[in-house]
Each structure stands twice: as C-alpha cells, then as structure tokens.
Design a protein around this motif. Sequence first.
Motif, PDB file in Angstrom:
ATOM      1  N   LYS A   1       0.830  -1.200   0.000  1.00  0.00           N
ATOM      2  CA  LYS A   1       0.000   0.000   0.000  1.00  0.00           C
ATOM      3  C   LYS A   1       0.868   1.255   0.000  1.00  0.00           C
ATOM      4  CE  LYS A   1      -3.862   2.385   2.087  1.00  0.00           C
ATOM      5  NZ  LYS A   1      -4.940   2.360   3.055  1.00  0.00           N
ATOM      6  N   ILE A   2       1.949   1.252   0.776  1.00  0.00           N
ATOM      7  CA  ILE A   2       2.862   2.399   0.802  1.00  0.00           C
ATOM      8  C   ILE A   2       3.329   2.703  -0.614  1.00  0.00           C
ATOM      9  CG2 ILE A   2       5.163   3.164   1.519  1.00  0.00           C
ATOM     10  CD1 ILE A   2       4.654   1.543   4.159  1.00  0.00           C
ATOM     11  N   LEU A   3       3.816   1.697  -1.307  1.00  0.00           N
ATOM     12  CA  LEU A   3       4.338   1.897  -2.664  1.00  0.00           C
ATOM     13  C   LEU A   3       3.228   2.247  -3.649  1.00  0.00           C
ATOM     14  CD1 LEU A   3       6.986  -0.941  -2.748  1.00  0.00           C
ATOM     15  CD2 LEU A   3       7.411   1.518  -2.560  1.00  0.00           C
ATOM     16  N   ASN A   4       2.057   1.639  -3.500  1.00  0.00           N
ATOM     17  CA  ASN A   4       0.948   1.930  -4.415  1.00  0.00           C
ATOM     18  C   ASN A   4       0.428   3.354  -4.265  1.00  0.00           C
ATOM     19  OD1 ASN A   4       0.977  -0.561  -5.678  1.00  0.00           O
ATOM     20  ND2 ASN A   4      -0.468  -1.463  -4.234  1.00  0.00           N
ATOM     21  N   MET A   5       0.727   3.990  -3.151  1.00  0.00           N
ATOM     22  CA  MET A   5       0.313   5.380  -2.958  1.00  0.00           C
ATOM     23  C   MET A   5       1.324   6.357  -3.565  1.00  0.00           C
ATOM     24  SD  MET A   5      -1.435   5.388   0.816  1.00  0.00           S
ATOM     25  CE  MET A   5      -2.230   6.962   0.490  1.00  0.00           C
ATOM     26  N   MET A   6       2.450   5.820  -4.060  1.00  0.00           N
ATOM     27  CA  MET A   6       3.504   6.637  -4.671  1.00  0.00           C
ATOM     28  C   MET A   6       3.504   6.449  -6.180  1.00  0.00           C
ATOM     29  SD  MET A   6       6.725   5.698  -2.258  1.00  0.00           S
ATOM     30  CE  MET A   6       6.921   6.362  -0.621  1.00  0.00           C
ATOM     31  N   SER A   7       3.842   7.514  -6.901  1.00  0.00           N
ATOM     32  CA  SER A   7       4.027   7.366  -8.344  1.00  0.00           C
ATOM     33  C   SER A   7       5.260   6.483  -8.572  1.00  0.00           C
ATOM     34  CB  SER A   7       4.232   8.735  -9.001  1.00  0.00           C
ATOM     35  OG  SER A   7       5.475   9.293  -8.612  1.00  0.00           O
ATOM     36  N   GLU A   8       5.339   5.873  -9.745  1.00  0.00           N
ATOM     37  CA  GLU A   8       6.487   5.011 -10.069  1.00  0.00           C
ATOM     38  C   GLU A   8       7.808   5.773  -9.990  1.00  0.00           C
ATOM     39  OE1 GLU A   8       6.940   1.762 -10.754  1.00  0.00           O
ATOM     40  OE2 GLU A   8       4.828   1.273 -10.467  1.00  0.00           O
ATOM     41  N   SER A   9       7.769   7.076 -10.253  1.00  0.00           N
ATOM     42  CA  SER A   9       8.993   7.879 -10.244  1.00  0.00           C
ATOM     43  C   SER A   9       9.110   8.737  -8.983  1.00  0.00           C
ATOM     44  CB  SER A   9       9.043   8.766 -11.485  1.00  0.00           C
ATOM     45  OG  SER A   9       7.933   9.649 -11.490  1.00  0.00           O
ATOM     46  N   CYS A  10       8.394   8.355  -7.938  1.00  0.00           N
ATOM     47  CA  CYS A  10       8.419   9.127  -6.694  1.00  0.00           C
ATOM     48  C   CYS A  10       9.855   9.283  -6.190  1.00  0.00           C
ATOM     49  CB  CYS A  10       7.578   8.429  -5.628  1.00  0.00           C
ATOM     50  SG  CYS A  10       7.442   9.371  -4.086  1.00  0.00           S
ATOM     51  N   ARG A  11      10.129  10.457  -5.663  1.00  0.00           N
ATOM     52  CA  ARG A  11      11.431  10.744  -5.055  1.00  0.00           C
ATOM     53  C   ARG A  11      11.237  10.809  -3.544  1.00  0.00           C
ATOM     54  NH1 ARG A  11      16.136  14.798  -6.629  1.00  0.00           N
ATOM     55  NH2 ARG A  11      16.910  15.172  -4.533  1.00  0.00           N
ATOM     56  N   TYR A  12      12.001  10.005  -2.815  1.00  0.00           N
ATOM     57  CA  TYR A  12      11.927   9.922  -1.354  1.00  0.00           C
ATOM     58  C   TYR A  12      13.262  10.384  -0.817  1.00  0.00           C
ATOM     59  CZ  TYR A  12      11.818   7.520   3.230  1.00  0.00           C
ATOM     60  OH  TYR A  12      11.880   7.198   4.563  1.00  0.00           O
ATOM     61  N   HIS A  13      13.233  11.425   0.012  1.00  0.00           N
ATOM     62  CA  HIS A  13      14.481  11.992   0.507  1.00  0.00           C
ATOM     63  C   HIS A  13      14.422  12.193   2.009  1.00  0.00           C
ATOM     64  CE1 HIS A  13      17.825  15.212  -0.200  1.00  0.00           C
ATOM     65  NE2 HIS A  13      18.230  14.206   0.541  1.00  0.00           N
ATOM     66  N   ASN A  14      15.136  11.349   2.741  1.00  0.00           N
ATOM     67  CA  ASN A  14      15.414  11.603   4.145  1.00  0.00           C
ATOM     68  C   ASN A  14      16.582  12.579   4.110  1.00  0.00           C
ATOM     69  OD1 ASN A  14      13.606   9.938   5.644  1.00  0.00           O
ATOM     70  ND2 ASN A  14      14.730   8.178   4.868  1.00  0.00           N
TER      71      ASN A  14
END
Length: 129
Positions: free
Chosen positions: A22-35
């Motif tokens: 579900k976490i991944l399905n809520m993100m676009s395929e090209s989502c950028r995640y930055h800690n």
Amino acid sequence: MSDNTHLAKDFIGAWENKNLDKILNMMSESCRYHNIPMKPLKGHDKIRTFIAPVLEMSEKIIWDIHQIAEDDRGNVFTERTDKFLINDKWVELPVCGVMTFSDGLMTHWRDYFDLMTFEKAMEEATALY
C-alpha cells in the motif's frame, strides 16, 4: 479535510499497518523519497529496498501527528514523532515532513530529522546484550 491531507493520513496508516504494498501503491512510479540527511531515492525498487527492512524489524509502528497542513500546490506538511518498536524498545524520532501529491499519488516525499538521534536510538534498539 482535503483529499491530499486524507492521502497523507492514509499513507501514515499504511506505515502503521506495515503494509509495504500500500505504501508503494500510494507513490508514483517515479516518486522521489528523501530523508534529508541521506541521499535521495527515486522509484519503487529503491524505495522498497530501503523501507522493507524497517518494516520487517519493527514489531509495531506509530506515527504521532502533532501538526498537519497543506498548501494549494499539493504539498502536505507534517510535524510528527515516528515511533518504531524494535526488540521491545521504542525508537522515537521527531520528524518534519513534506509529501507532495499529484493526481492522487505521492510524487515527492521529504523528511527532515536528526540523523545522529536516529542512529543512536537504532543502535540501542538493535544491540545484543
């Protein structure tokens, strides 16, 4: 509550339910995640590789939202305390985050926190006595 605030709360709920799909399905395929103290990650494969071990080692996850707000450009701002129960010890991390949504999917996620606080808490939680 707006759609984007609702999406952000659903996303946090997916973390608390340890639901990686579900976490991944809520993100676009090209989502950028930055800690922010770390290098950014882009795309489901890299994000999955980072998130999966955190979910697996956590017995329980609670993200307490202290403040939540959004702007008219799809950004949802959160002030949170992210809590992870690991080896019967709580790792608690104060976080400020920004989630950007477009067409119902997260396209960019930035979390700001103190890396040394996180590393020390993780070290204590995962130490073998």
